[in-house]
Design a protein around this motif. Structure first.
Motif, PDB file in Angstrom:
ATOM      1  N   PRO A 127       0.810  -1.224   0.000  1.00 55.23           N
ATOM      2  CA  PRO A 127       0.000   0.000   0.000  1.00 55.23           C
ATOM      3  C   PRO A 127       0.841   1.271   0.000  1.00 55.23           C
ATOM      4  N   CYS A 128       2.129   1.153   0.300  1.00 48.39           N
ATOM      5  CA  CYS A 128       3.015   2.324   0.370  1.00 48.39           C
ATOM      6  C   CYS A 128       4.459   1.832   0.264  1.00 48.39           C
ATOM      7  N   PRO A 129       5.428   2.734   0.161  1.00 48.31           N
ATOM      8  CA  PRO A 129       6.822   2.284   0.043  1.00 48.31           C
ATOM      9  C   PRO A 129       7.300   1.410   1.212  1.00 48.31           C
ATOM     10  N   CYS A 130       6.886   1.723   2.456  1.00 50.63           N
ATOM     11  CA  CYS A 130       7.367   0.911   3.594  1.00 50.63           C
ATOM     12  C   CYS A 130       6.535  -0.358   3.778  1.00 50.63           C
ATOM     13  N   GLY A 131       5.341  -0.388   3.209  1.00 48.37           N
ATOM     14  CA  GLY A 131       4.504  -1.579   3.266  1.00 48.37           C
ATOM     15  C   GLY A 131       3.537  -1.648   4.434  1.00 48.37           C
ATOM     16  N   TYR A 132       3.521  -0.629   5.304  1.00 47.01           N
ATOM     17  CA  TYR A 132       2.694  -0.719   6.507  1.00 47.01           C
ATOM     18  C   TYR A 132       1.516   0.235   6.553  1.00 47.01           C
ATOM     19  N   PHE A 133       1.216   0.939   5.455  1.00 44.86           N
ATOM     20  CA  PHE A 133       0.063   1.850   5.459  1.00 44.86           C
ATOM     21  C   PHE A 133      -1.210   1.033   5.700  1.00 44.86           C
ATOM     22  N   GLY A 134      -1.965   1.397   6.737  1.00 42.32           N
ATOM     23  CA  GLY A 134      -3.198   0.671   7.073  1.00 42.32           C
ATOM     24  C   GLY A 134      -2.971  -0.582   7.895  1.00 42.32           C
ATOM     25  N   GLU A 150       3.421   0.788  12.391  1.00 39.22           N
ATOM     26  CA  GLU A 150       3.236   2.167  11.932  1.00 39.22           C
ATOM     27  C   GLU A 150       3.905   2.420  10.588  1.00 39.22           C
ATOM     28  N   CYS A 151       3.157   3.029   9.709  1.00 37.11           N
ATOM     29  CA  CYS A 151       3.688   3.422   8.403  1.00 37.11           C
ATOM     30  C   CYS A 151       4.586   4.639   8.608  1.00 37.11           C
ATOM     31  N   THR A 152       5.752   4.617   7.982  1.00 40.79           N
ATOM     32  CA  THR A 152       6.698   5.728   8.124  1.00 40.79           C
ATOM     33  C   THR A 152       6.662   6.668   6.923  1.00 40.79           C
ATOM     34  N   CYS A 153       5.729   6.459   6.025  1.00 41.16           N
ATOM     35  CA  CYS A 153       5.658   7.257   4.794  1.00 41.16           C
ATOM     36  C   CYS A 153       4.795   8.507   5.015  1.00 41.16           C
ATOM     37  N   SER A 154       5.120   9.566   4.307  1.00 40.06           N
ATOM     38  CA  SER A 154       4.265  10.761   4.336  1.00 40.06           C
ATOM     39  C   SER A 154       3.043  10.515   3.451  1.00 40.06           C
TER      40      SER A 154
HETATM   41 ZN   LIG Z   1       4.405   3.341   4.544  1.00 39.81          ZN
END
Ligand SMILES: [Zn+2]
Length: 142
Positions: free
Chosen positions: A37-44, A49-53
């Protein structure tokens, strides 16, 4: 590169043009893909915790174009699975039971498409899709 899949996904053929000529090959296939879902893989993610902006998440998710997403019939968000569940050695549903359900669905499709050359929903054009729904008293897009 993914964008070049639009033609074969839509038409079931791929056309290659060179100086010496153009040739069209059959290219019916089932595309199955996965993405984070995002570059770090943890969005949602429920516990990490997602570390992406927000900008990074938005930019990342827009890497797949709307027209390509439109050609993918089923989108499923898959939640993370805990290790204990993955490592569980209990026997799941028997393959024979799954096969029986698949054969039942295929039989229903054969009855539905009797008198046509169609074998599955992916081969249906938009007009047939709406007509089929109206015929069954359910005038809605499928
Ligand atoms: Zn992320």
């Amino acid at each position: 590169m993914l964008e070049v899949l639009r033609q074969p996904l839509e038409d079931g053929v791929v056309t290659i043009s060179r100086a010496s000529g153009t040739i069209t090959y059959p290219a019916k296939f089932m595309l199955i893909g996965a993405m984070n879902p995002c570059p770090c893989g943890y969005f949602g993610h429920p516990t990490k915790e997602c570390t992406c902006s927000n900008t990074m998440v938005s930019r990342y998710q827009k890497r797949i174009s709307g027209p390509l997403l439109d050609r993918i019939d089923i989108h499923v968000e898959v939640p993370p699975v805990e290790y204990e569940k993955l490592a569980d050695e209990r026997v799941a549903e028997a393959s024979a039971a799954v096969r029986k359900r698949v054969e039942g669905a295929r039989d229903a499709q054969r009855r539905r498409f009797t008198g046509t050359s169609l074998t599955c929903n992916a081969e249906m054009g938009p007009s047939r899709c709406v007509i089929s729904a109206v015929r069954k008293g359910r005038p809605r897009p499928c």
